[in-house]
Write a protein that holds these residues in place. Structure first.
Motif, PDB file in Angstrom:
ATOM      1  N   GLY A  18       0.843  -1.189   0.000  1.00 35.06           N
ATOM      2  CA  GLY A  18       0.000   0.000   0.000  1.00 35.06           C
ATOM      3  C   GLY A  18       0.877   1.237   0.000  1.00 35.06           C
ATOM      4  N   VAL A  19       0.545   2.213  -0.849  1.00 38.42           N
ATOM      5  CA  VAL A  19       1.346   3.439  -0.911  1.00 38.42           C
ATOM      6  C   VAL A  19       0.427   4.648  -0.699  1.00 38.42           C
ATOM      7  N   ILE A  20       0.817   5.503   0.234  1.00 42.79           N
ATOM      8  CA  ILE A  20       0.060   6.744   0.458  1.00 42.79           C
ATOM      9  C   ILE A  20       1.058   7.894   0.363  1.00 42.79           C
ATOM     10  N   ALA A  21       0.764   8.855  -0.513  1.00 41.97           N
ATOM     11  CA  ALA A  21       1.629  10.039  -0.602  1.00 41.97           C
ATOM     12  C   ALA A  21       0.844  11.212  -0.038  1.00 41.97           C
ATOM     13  N   VAL A  22       1.511  12.007   0.812  1.00 41.12           N
ATOM     14  CA  VAL A  22       0.837  13.172   1.398  1.00 41.12           C
ATOM     15  C   VAL A  22       1.647  14.427   1.105  1.00 41.12           C
ATOM     16  N   ASN A  23       0.984  15.580   1.133  1.00 37.95           N
ATOM     17  CA  ASN A  23       1.706  16.838   0.948  1.00 37.95           C
ATOM     18  C   ASN A  23       2.175  17.367   2.307  1.00 37.95           C
ATOM     19  N   GLU A  24       2.687  18.586   2.300  1.00 42.49           N
ATOM     20  CA  GLU A  24       3.250  19.131   3.546  1.00 42.49           C
ATOM     21  C   GLU A  24       2.207  19.258   4.653  1.00 42.49           C
ATOM     22  N   ASP A  61       4.079  -4.042   7.948  1.00 40.55           N
ATOM     23  CA  ASP A  61       5.311  -3.252   8.081  1.00 40.55           C
ATOM     24  C   ASP A  61       5.003  -1.847   7.589  1.00 40.55           C
ATOM     25  N   ILE A  62       5.359  -0.834   8.388  1.00 42.76           N
ATOM     26  CA  ILE A  62       5.088   0.555   7.995  1.00 42.76           C
ATOM     27  C   ILE A  62       6.427   1.233   7.734  1.00 42.76           C
ATOM     28  N   TYR A  63       6.519   1.838   6.543  1.00 37.89           N
ATOM     29  CA  TYR A  63       7.754   2.542   6.202  1.00 37.89           C
ATOM     30  C   TYR A  63       7.353   3.956   5.791  1.00 37.89           C
ATOM     31  N   ALA A  64       7.891   4.957   6.474  1.00 37.24           N
ATOM     32  CA  ALA A  64       7.551   6.347   6.140  1.00 37.24           C
ATOM     33  C   ALA A  64       8.819   7.119   5.821  1.00 37.24           C
ATOM     34  N   ALA A  65       8.772   7.926   4.788  1.00 38.14           N
ATOM     35  CA  ALA A  65       9.940   8.742   4.409  1.00 38.14           C
ATOM     36  C   ALA A  65       9.448  10.047   3.815  1.00 38.14           C
ATOM     37  N   VAL A  66      10.277  11.101   3.937  1.00 39.24           N
ATOM     38  CA  VAL A  66       9.855  12.400   3.398  1.00 39.24           C
ATOM     39  C   VAL A  66      10.119  12.472   1.893  1.00 39.24           C
ATOM     40  N   LEU A  67       9.328  13.292   1.205  1.00 35.59           N
ATOM     41  CA  LEU A  67       9.529  13.559  -0.224  1.00 35.59           C
ATOM     42  C   LEU A  67      10.129  14.957  -0.323  1.00 35.59           C
ATOM     43  N   SER A  68      11.208  15.095  -1.106  1.00 40.13           N
ATOM     44  CA  SER A  68      11.850  16.410  -1.225  1.00 40.13           C
ATOM     45  C   SER A  68      11.849  16.849  -2.676  1.00 40.13           C
ATOM     46  N   ASP A  69      11.872  18.157  -2.899  1.00 37.76           N
ATOM     47  CA  ASP A  69      11.978  18.663  -4.269  1.00 37.76           C
ATOM     48  C   ASP A  69      13.453  18.761  -4.662  1.00 37.76           C
ATOM     49  N   ASP A  70      13.705  19.318  -5.867  1.00 37.54           N
ATOM     50  CA  ASP A  70      15.084  19.372  -6.369  1.00 37.54           C
ATOM     51  C   ASP A  70      15.996  20.166  -5.437  1.00 37.54           C
ATOM     52  N   ALA A  71      15.408  21.180  -4.774  1.00 34.13           N
ATOM     53  CA  ALA A  71      16.225  22.017  -3.887  1.00 34.13           C
ATOM     54  C   ALA A  71      16.446  21.344  -2.530  1.00 34.13           C
ATOM     55  N   GLY A  72      15.853  20.177  -2.348  1.00 32.48           N
ATOM     56  CA  GLY A  72      16.039  19.460  -1.085  1.00 32.48           C
ATOM     57  C   GLY A  72      15.028  19.846  -0.027  1.00 32.48           C
ATOM     58  N   ASP A  73      14.038  20.695  -0.399  1.00 24.64           N
ATOM     59  CA  ASP A  73      13.021  21.079   0.588  1.00 24.64           C
ATOM     60  C   ASP A  73      11.927  20.027   0.650  1.00 24.64           C
ATOM     61  N   MET A  74      11.428  19.806   1.856  1.00 26.69           N
ATOM     62  CA  MET A  74      10.399  18.789   2.031  1.00 26.69           C
ATOM     63  C   MET A  74       9.087  19.238   1.390  1.00 26.69           C
ATOM     64  N   VAL A  75       8.503  18.374   0.543  1.00 29.56           N
ATOM     65  CA  VAL A  75       7.226  18.731  -0.087  1.00 29.56           C
ATOM     66  C   VAL A  75       6.106  17.773   0.341  1.00 29.56           C
ATOM     67  N   GLY A  76       6.450  16.806   1.171  1.00 28.25           N
ATOM     68  CA  GLY A  76       5.444  15.850   1.628  1.00 28.25           C
ATOM     69  C   GLY A  76       6.121  14.605   2.153  1.00 28.25           C
ATOM     70  N   ALA A  77       5.366  13.526   2.165  1.00 31.80           N
ATOM     71  CA  ALA A  77       5.934  12.270   2.658  1.00 31.80           C
ATOM     72  C   ALA A  77       5.219  11.105   1.998  1.00 31.80           C
ATOM     73  N   VAL A  78       5.853   9.971   2.040  1.00 29.33           N
ATOM     74  CA  VAL A  78       5.241   8.769   1.479  1.00 29.33           C
ATOM     75  C   VAL A  78       5.237   7.677   2.554  1.00 29.33           C
ATOM     76  N   ILE A  79       4.132   6.946   2.581  1.00 31.62           N
ATOM     77  CA  ILE A  79       4.029   5.846   3.548  1.00 31.62           C
ATOM     78  C   ILE A  79       3.832   4.568   2.737  1.00 31.62           C
ATOM     79  N   VAL A  80       4.647   3.575   3.012  1.00 31.16           N
ATOM     80  CA  VAL A  80       4.499   2.285   2.326  1.00 31.16           C
ATOM     81  C   VAL A  80       4.053   1.261   3.362  1.00 31.16           C
ATOM     82  N   LEU A  81       2.959   0.573   3.047  1.00 34.91           N
ATOM     83  CA  LEU A  81       2.405  -0.404   3.983  1.00 34.91           C
ATOM     84  C   LEU A  81       2.556  -1.794   3.368  1.00 34.91           C
ATOM     85  N   ASN A  82       3.259  -2.645   4.056  1.00 31.46           N
ATOM     86  CA  ASN A  82       3.491  -3.991   3.534  1.00 31.46           C
ATOM     87  C   ASN A  82       2.797  -4.991   4.451  1.00 31.46           C
ATOM     88  N   ASP A  83       1.725  -5.573   3.942  1.00 26.44           N
ATOM     89  CA  ASP A  83       0.962  -6.536   4.748  1.00 26.44           C
ATOM     90  C   ASP A  83       1.717  -7.862   4.765  1.00 26.44           C
TER      91      ASP A  83
END
Ligand code: ADP
Length: 602
Positions: A274-280, A346-368
């Motif tokens: 399962g993949v969930i992408a969120v904004n800031e 299994d829950i894996y969460a990581a931030v999403l960054s733009d080209d400048a390295g600024d955080m623009v959101g995050a992604v959560i990966v859910l592995n059943d």
């Protein structure tokens, strides 16, 4: 086209310029024309005055000197008067001849006798002083505004009188008004022509821009195939070409982006994780099918909404908070124990960054990993159970044989009973090993080559015949129901199919108290072989019905062991049925009995 703001804006500016310049030029031209005309009139008056001076010189020179001046009806005066009247009509002007003392000798429009002395007239006064003068004033005689030109007449070096030529100013004014009208008309014609030409140029200039605007709007609406058709080579033509090039590149980029996005969406959709992408703001901007299914959500409800509003799982929200706060990837696990099978994700969460390295959101990966976790637990349990099951008879055999060996004086009857026990344990060990080997063979899937037509009717009949003696010993009735005319034949391995049938009938015998009944049924149903073993035994409670097919699972361990069971029988049966593309189900009620139903493809 005519509603184009651009065209009218261009044109309005142009109209303003044309009108203002026409006005300025008109006024200037009109002034100049007026000035020139006045000068012309004054010049013409001066010329006429000169001319009149010549005409009047002889009359004035012949006129008797002062004293006889009142006799203006003398022949000289009458002749001059007539001449002036004729000339006045021809020149459309008033001509006057005045003596030095101001007496009017002749006048083209009035009788000199009734005219008063003109010595005080401003033009005469001025002419007396400087020789000639032009004056505009009101004529008391004619009762209107006039322009006068007076000149002193000289004869033989001495002034002998004055001549005067005048024009009514109304005539001059009407002439000037006529001139101004011509100037105005000319200005209007020029302005009209300029406005028409201006409109043509404004339209000519704004047309390509309007076209470009239309195409730009179409492109902004997503119609990337629109192009501008301007063929000129000027800046506008070049702009159109650049615009078309830009549209082409944009179309290609858009196609690439769409393709990439579709590809990504397909990958996301196809992912088992399962993949969930969120904004800031932690609003869900993308969620794939697997995540929706796992979290029991619908995409319509949760898209663009804060994740915590819909996902009420503490572990997921905490992981998201933590990763967005620290910018480090967070790995954690969600475990929800349940009666049937635990949910492990299994829950894996990581931030999403733009080209400048600024955080623009995050992604959560859910592995059943519930299945993996369950299989791992089953494997661990299996190893523990197998070792335990093997250890029990081995320990018994070892203990008994050591006792026999250590005690030489053991009574024969006891030794015999010990040897008997060793035999029972070794049989148990053997059946355990055989069952384990069967299971391992089935699970490895290595016996496909033994598939051949198996007469299931024969197999069941033979198995029942083999069990008959045991049933009789226990006082159990064993009935067999099948169609003797039409044998049920299935593709399979005769050895394992026989084991399936034996195991189920053997279980029915084992778990049915003395005096009970067992019914075996075999028939063809919906193109499949249906094999049922029904007993009136102890039955199985609903909570154990699924688990009895697990390896080593026994509801009553002591009872099973006592009956020589290994706890592997039903798992072997299930394996064999599934291995042949079939399935097994169970209907049971504690104290009433159990029915195991096997269906196998034919
Ligand atoms: P076992 O060797 O102990 O019989 P099985 O795998 O064949 O192992 O069966 C697992 C458990 O299922 C048994 O221990 C028993 O508790 C239950 N069981 C199997 N068949 C029956 C039946 N016909 N009636 C009641 N209980 C049964």
């Amino acid at each position: 086209m005519f509603r184009s703001q651009l065209l009218w804006r261009f044109y309005a500016g142009y109209v303003a310029v044309i009108l203002i310049s026409t006005l300025i030029v008109g006024v200037l031209v009109s002034r100049q024309v007026t000035k020139n005309s006045l000068e012309d009139i004054q010049h013409s008056l001066a010329v006429r005055t000169e001319f009149l001076a010549v005409v009047a010189t002889s009359a004035l020179s012949e006129w008797p000197s002062a004293g006889n001046q009142s006799n203006t009806v003398s022949p000289i005066a009458v002749t001059l008067q007539k001449k002036l009247e004729g000339l006045g009509d021809n020149t459309e002007s008033r001509l006057t001849v005045i003596l030095m003392d101001g007496t009017v000798l002749a006048d083209s429009q009035e009788s000199p006798q009734i005219m008063d002395n003109h010595a005080g007239r401003p033009e005469i006064v001025e002419a007396n002083k400087v020789g000639a003068a032009t004056v505009s004033r009101y004529s008391k005689t004619l009762k209107q505004q006039m322009m006068y030109r007076a000149q002193a007449v000289n004869h033989k070096g001495r002034e002998i009188g004055f001549v005067r030529v005048s024009l009514p100013l109304t005539a001059i004014d009407s002439k000037l008004a006529q001139l101004r009208l011509i100037v105005l008309f000319a200005a209007l014609v020029v302005a009209g022509a300029a406005l028409l030409i201006g409109f043509y140029f404004a339209k000519h200039f704004s047309d390509p821009l309007i076209k470009m605007t239309e195409v730009a709007e179409a492109i902004s609406r997503g119609d990337y195939d629109k192009r501008i058709t301007i063929k000129s080579n000027d800046e506008i033509g070049q702009l159109a070409k650049a615009f078309n090039r830009m549209a082409k590149i944009s179309a290609r980029r858009m196609a690439e982006i769409t393709m990439d996005r579709n590809r990504l969406a397909m990958i996301f959709a196809g992912m088992s994780e399962g993949v969930i992408a969120v904004n800031e703001q932690q609003e869900i901007i993308h969620i794939n099918e697997a995540a929706l299914k796992l979290l029991n959500l619908s995409v319509v409800n949760c898209l663009n909404k804060p994740v915590w509003e819909h996902v009420r799982i503490q572990e997921i929200n905490n992981a998201l908070e933590k990763t967005m706060a620290t910018k480090y990837a967070v790995k954690t696990q969600l475990r929800r124990p349940s009666e049937t099978s635990d949910l492990v994700v299994d829950i894996y969460a990581a931030v999403l960054s733009d080209d400048a390295g600024d955080m623009v959101g995050a992604v959560i990966v859910l592995n059943d990993i519930s299945d993996v976790d369950r299989l791992e637990r089953v494997r661990r349990d299996f190893v523990a159970n197998a070792s335990h099951e093997l250890k029990t008879p081995i320990t018994a055999i070892r203990g008994l044989s050591e006792t026999i060996l250590d005690d030489e004086e053991m009574e024969d009857s006891i030794r015999l009973s010990f040897i008997e026990k060793i035999k029972v344990q070794s049989i148990r060990l053997s059946s355990l090993v055989i069952d384990l080997m069967t299971l391992s063979r089935l699970e490895s899937g290595n016996d496909d080559q033994n598939v051949q037509p198996v007469d299931l009717t024969d197999v069941v009949r033979r198995s029942c015949a083999g069990m008959k003696m045991v049933c009789q010993d226990k006082g159990l009735s064993l009935s067999l129901e099948f169609d003797s005319d039409k044998h049920v034949v299935i593709p399979g391995d005769i050895q394992t199919i026989s084991q399936l049938v034996d195991n189920l009938i053997d279980n029915a015998i084992k778990y049915t108290p003395d005096g009970g009944g067992i019914a075996v049924l075999l028939r063809e149903q919906d193109g499949k072989a249906r094999f049922e073993v029904k007993d009136s035994g102890i039955g199985i409670s609903p909570q154990y019905q699924k688990r009895v097919f697990e390896r080593f699972y026994r509801i009553d361990k002591a009872r099973s062991r006592e009956l020589g069971g290994t706890g592997l029988g039903l798992s072997i049966v299930k394996n064999i049925a599934e291995h042949h593309g079939g399935s097994i189900s169970l209907v049971s009620q504690p104290g009433v009995g159990s029915t195991f139903i096997v269906t196998l493809p034919m």
